[in-house]
Design a protein around this motif. Structure first.
Motif, mmCIF file in Angstrom:
data_model
loop_
_atom_site.group_PDB
_atom_site.id
_atom_site.type_symbol
_atom_site.label_atom_id
_atom_site.label_comp_id
_atom_site.label_asym_id
_atom_site.label_seq_id
_atom_site.Cartn_x
_atom_site.Cartn_y
_atom_site.Cartn_z
ATOM 1 N N ILE A 1 37.346 -7.242 18.254
ATOM 2 C CA ILE A 1 37.425 -8.520 18.973
ATOM 3 C C ILE A 1 38.567 -8.486 19.981
ATOM 4 O O ILE A 1 38.448 -9.016 21.092
ATOM 5 C CB ILE A 1 37.571 -9.674 17.975
ATOM 6 C CG1 ILE A 1 36.308 -9.782 17.116
ATOM 7 C CG2 ILE A 1 37.821 -11.000 18.703
ATOM 8 C CD1 ILE A 1 36.472 -10.633 15.874
ATOM 9 N N TYR B 1 37.213 -6.127 22.891
ATOM 10 C CA TYR B 1 36.003 -6.485 23.620
ATOM 11 C C TYR B 1 35.853 -8.002 23.692
ATOM 12 O O TYR B 1 36.460 -8.636 24.532
ATOM 13 C CB TYR B 1 34.786 -5.816 22.977
ATOM 14 C CG TYR B 1 34.911 -4.305 23.006
ATOM 15 C CD1 TYR B 1 34.675 -3.588 24.173
ATOM 16 C CD2 TYR B 1 35.315 -3.591 21.871
ATOM 17 C CE1 TYR B 1 34.818 -2.204 24.222
ATOM 18 C CE2 TYR B 1 35.454 -2.212 21.900
ATOM 19 C CZ TYR B 1 35.200 -1.520 23.079
ATOM 20 O OH TYR B 1 35.343 -0.167 23.116
ATOM 21 N N TYR B 2 35.068 -8.599 22.865
ATOM 22 C CA TYR B 2 34.812 -10.027 22.954
ATOM 23 C C TYR B 2 34.259 -10.524 21.635
ATOM 24 O O TYR B 2 33.960 -9.755 20.743
ATOM 25 C CB TYR B 2 33.805 -10.333 24.081
ATOM 26 C CG TYR B 2 32.468 -9.622 23.916
ATOM 27 C CD1 TYR B 2 31.542 -10.078 22.992
ATOM 28 C CD2 TYR B 2 32.144 -8.505 24.669
ATOM 29 C CE1 TYR B 2 30.325 -9.437 22.824
ATOM 30 C CE2 TYR B 2 30.934 -7.859 24.509
ATOM 31 C CZ TYR B 2 30.027 -8.333 23.587
ATOM 32 O OH TYR B 2 28.817 -7.695 23.415
ATOM 33 N N ASP B 3 34.115 -11.845 21.517
ATOM 34 C CA ASP B 3 33.476 -12.399 20.329
ATOM 35 C C ASP B 3 32.036 -12.793 20.608
ATOM 36 O O ASP B 3 31.189 -12.791 19.717
ATOM 37 C CB ASP B 3 34.263 -13.588 19.774
ATOM 38 C CG ASP B 3 34.422 -14.724 20.773
ATOM 39 O OD1 ASP B 3 34.318 -14.477 21.984
ATOM 40 O OD2 ASP B 3 34.665 -15.868 20.337
ATOM 41 N N SER B 4 31.737 -13.154 21.867
ATOM 42 C CA SER B 4 30.369 -13.422 22.297
ATOM 43 C C SER B 4 30.242 -13.009 23.743
ATOM 44 O O SER B 4 31.157 -13.233 24.548
ATOM 45 C CB SER B 4 30.014 -14.904 22.159
ATOM 46 O OG SER B 4 28.755 -15.173 22.767
ATOM 47 N N ASP B 5 29.103 -12.422 24.081
ATOM 48 C CA ASP B 5 28.874 -11.960 25.440
ATOM 49 C C ASP B 5 28.617 -13.116 26.399
ATOM 50 O O ASP B 5 28.556 -12.910 27.610
ATOM 51 C CB ASP B 5 27.656 -11.020 25.434
ATOM 52 C CG ASP B 5 27.607 -10.135 26.657
ATOM 53 O OD1 ASP B 5 28.670 -9.855 27.218
ATOM 54 O OD2 ASP B 5 26.504 -9.723 27.049
ATOM 55 N N PRO C 1 33.468 -17.891 26.899
ATOM 56 C CA PRO C 1 34.870 -17.463 26.934
ATOM 57 C C PRO C 1 35.365 -17.171 25.520
ATOM 58 O O PRO C 1 34.997 -17.860 24.568
ATOM 59 C CB PRO C 1 35.589 -18.697 27.517
ATOM 60 C CG PRO C 1 34.533 -19.513 28.186
ATOM 61 C CD PRO C 1 33.270 -19.254 27.420
ATOM 62 N N LYS C 2 36.200 -16.153 25.399
ATOM 63 C CA LYS C 2 36.720 -15.812 24.075
ATOM 64 C C LYS C 2 37.548 -16.963 23.526
ATOM 65 O O LYS C 2 38.359 -17.565 24.236
ATOM 66 C CB LYS C 2 37.574 -14.543 24.135
ATOM 67 C CG LYS C 2 38.037 -14.051 22.759
ATOM 68 C CD LYS C 2 38.949 -12.844 22.845
ATOM 69 C CE LYS C 2 38.213 -11.587 23.195
ATOM 70 N NZ LYS C 2 39.071 -10.383 23.083
ATOM 71 N N GLN D 1 27.822 -18.507 20.123
ATOM 72 C CA GLN D 1 29.189 -18.085 19.847
ATOM 73 C C GLN D 1 29.518 -18.512 18.424
ATOM 74 O O GLN D 1 29.591 -19.708 18.120
ATOM 75 C CB GLN D 1 30.187 -18.707 20.825
ATOM 76 C CG GLN D 1 31.624 -18.216 20.615
ATOM 77 C CD GLN D 1 32.591 -18.810 21.615
ATOM 78 O OE1 GLN D 1 32.523 -20.005 21.924
ATOM 79 N NE2 GLN D 1 33.503 -17.999 22.136
ATOM 80 N N TYR E 1 28.154 -3.012 25.431
ATOM 81 C CA TYR E 1 28.445 -4.293 24.814
ATOM 82 C C TYR E 1 27.669 -5.429 25.443
ATOM 83 O O TYR E 1 28.201 -6.321 26.050
ATOM 84 C CB TYR E 1 29.945 -4.549 24.840
ATOM 85 C CG TYR E 1 30.607 -3.723 23.777
ATOM 86 C CD1 TYR E 1 30.670 -4.174 22.475
ATOM 87 C CD2 TYR E 1 31.061 -2.453 24.055
ATOM 88 C CE1 TYR E 1 31.212 -3.403 21.470
ATOM 89 C CE2 TYR E 1 31.608 -1.665 23.053
ATOM 90 C CZ TYR E 1 31.669 -2.150 21.769
ATOM 91 O OH TYR E 1 32.191 -1.370 20.786
ATOM 92 N N ASN F 1 29.094 -15.915 33.493
ATOM 93 C CA ASN F 1 30.263 -15.361 32.794
ATOM 94 C C ASN F 1 31.000 -14.356 33.670
ATOM 95 O O ASN F 1 32.235 -14.387 33.769
ATOM 96 C CB ASN F 1 29.862 -14.753 31.447
ATOM 97 C CG ASN F 1 28.714 -13.778 31.538
ATOM 98 O OD1 ASN F 1 27.994 -13.717 32.538
ATOM 99 N ND2 ASN F 1 28.514 -13.011 30.482
#
Length: 504
Positions: A16, A19-23, A26-27, A75, A295, A365
């Motif tokens: 996390i 990279y990210y929590d959801s594509d 926003p994180k 998310q 990702y 995004n």
């Protein structure tokens, strides 16, 4: 029931962070609080069986496709994201061992490395190369893909697929089914669209489908749920299509997309799809700019070190011209353009986006993250009118577009001084963005006015208000937060309160 391991949780943290929590969103700011209290978080996650850990309903929106239709994206709550990522880590290597050859299952080969799940190249070029190679050997191609694949995955079949990869994973398989069902409000279909962990889940299910097609003794290749099957006999492909349709329905509750399913001569397919001028130019552009990024559930691109063209700006202008010639945005080409401009802080691409904001809305995004990368004070002031102008774009009727734009405006003190933008944020339905704006602009009155609503605005809104109390005077803030700490049943609230008081 089983438990997460410390190794899996530490991997989830690294993933996390990197990279990210959801594509598609926003994180979440909550991760700052989670990392601040990491020893306590780990103790909590390791202290209970997976099935005993509470889950929450994810943030769910509709993301517009270039075609005009929408798909559901998610998310997960921050702790749920850590759990889901850790669960994927526990199965990923076993799933990779039972997958078809990489020339058949081309998409997203798994290789754990420094917080990442995937090999650097997503395999899309292998997919197109295999189509070309098989098209030279066979007369006909069956083209198809699965309708709304992620949202239609049957969770019990996912459970079966994990157990089949390794029978010792049965308890984990049960926990994964239970976990996803829980965040789905007990629905038995669908994996969340957005977290990278869902790519592992989807490929696990596709192992069985690859095997079924192979049992016909024909060549096929696949990229995620896009399937290509080859034969010298059109009649044979018709029969395979009939049987595959029935098998997917009876065993997976999946359906093929009728508007994307057809049989064609391979020569016509290659000339019309692989070798048309636009597609060939796209390949050349990607060769000079980007590589595929593992990702994402879509085909995406990630910056790599390459020898720059002497006239990079001219090259990007050409890409933009190619994009705007089409009636709908090409997702891959748009992302390649925006990410290259972002990496090199090239500003003129923003002018193109401002003038064609609705056209670029399916990649909102990337648009907003690009704007954020350019956000020095002079650029913001120079483009203030452009930002006001997009408020009247029809794209702003899309909740996900509005969410991203609000998030960007809420983090910029200069833009929040504009009366139209301030009013736009004030009319938001998303408390988390209004709280972020209050924090950025140090609007103490807003925080005081909303403190008493903290338990009535949903989990994200509540946490955003707790965070915004950082701007209150210390005694007022700490006394109020300690009172909330005593009354909240949520561990994440308590960690966020500790972080807020420690870092205000």
């Amino acid at each position: 029931m089983s438990k997460l391991t410390e190794e899996s949780i530490e991997f989830a943290k690294k993933h996390i962070e990197s990279y990210y929590d959801s594509d598609f969103f926003p994180k979440g700011f909550e991760y700052e609080a989670i990392w601040h209290c990491w020893d306590e978080v780990k103790k909590y996650l390791l202290g209970s069986n997976i099935g005993k850990l509470r889950t929450k309903h994810p943030l769910t929106m509709a993301s517009k496709k270039p075609s005009g239709s929408y798909r559901i994206v998610h998310q997960l709550e921050p702790l749920d994201t850590i759990i889901y990522t850790a669960l994927a880590y526990l199965i990923v290597e076993k799933i990779e061992l039972v997958r078809a050859d990489e020339k058949v299952a081309c998409s997203y080969r798994f290789a754990i490395d420094d917080g990442g799940f995937f090999e650097k190249n997503s395999g899309f070029k292998t997919f197109t190369d295999m189509i070309e190679n098989h098209s030279e050997e066979y007369d006909y191609i069956l083209v198809t893909d699965i309708t709304d694949f992620y949202n239609q995955i049957y969770l019990h079949r996912l459970n079966n697929a994990i157990e089949r990869a390794d029978p010792t994973l049965k308890n984990i398989a049960n926990d994964i089914e239970g976990f996803i069902s829980s965040i789905n409000d007990k629905a038995s279909q669908g994996v969340p669209v957005g977290p990278a962990a869902s790519i592992i889940m989807s490929e696990a299910v596709l192992v069985d489908i690859d095997e079924y097609i192979s049992n016909f003794g024909v060549e096929h290749t696949r990229y995620v749920d896009d399937i290509r099957i080859f034969s010298d006999s059109k009649e044979e492909l018709e029969k395979i299509l009939e049987k595959l349709t029935l098998y997917l329905h009876e065993n997976h509750r999946l359906t093929l997309a009728s508007d994307k399913t057809y049989i064609e001569e391979t020569k016509k397919y290659v000339e019309g799809v692989l070798h048309n001028q636009y597609e060939m130019e796209k390949v050349e552009i990607f060769d000079t700019l980007e590589i595929f990024n593992p990702y994402s559930g879509e085909i995406e691109y990630e910056e790599v070190i390459v020898e720059e063209k002497p006239d990079l700006e001219g090259h990007l202008e050409h890409i933009a011209d190619q994009l705007l010639k089409r009636d709908t945005v090409d997702l891959g080409l748009a992302r390649a353009l925006i990410r290259k401009a972002k990496a090199n802080r090239i500003e003129f691409v923003a002018d193109i986006i401002f003038s064609n904001f609705e056209f670029f809305s399916p990649v909102i995004n990337d648009v907003i993250l690009y704007f954020k990368a350019l956000s020095h004070r002079k650029w913001i002031k120079d483009n203030r009118d452009n930002f006001v102008s997009i408020l009247s774009s029809p794209a702003m009727m899309q909740s996900l577009v509005r969410y991203w734009v609000e998030w960007f405006f809420s983090g910029d003190e200069t833009l929040l001084k504009n009366p139209k933008i301030k009013k736009f944020i004030g009319q938001s339905e998303f408390v988390e963005n209004k709280a972020y704006a209050a924090l950025t602009s140090k609007n103490v009155a807003w925080v005081r006015d909303n403190k008493n609503r903290v338990f009535y605005v949903g989990e994200k809104g509540k946490r955003a208000i707790l965070r915004a109390t950082k701007i209150l005077p210390k005694d007022e803030r700490d006394n109020w937060l300690r009172n909330i700490e005593k009354n909240t049943p949520e561990e994440l609230d308590r960690w966020l309160i500790k972080w807020a008081m420690d870092t205000a």
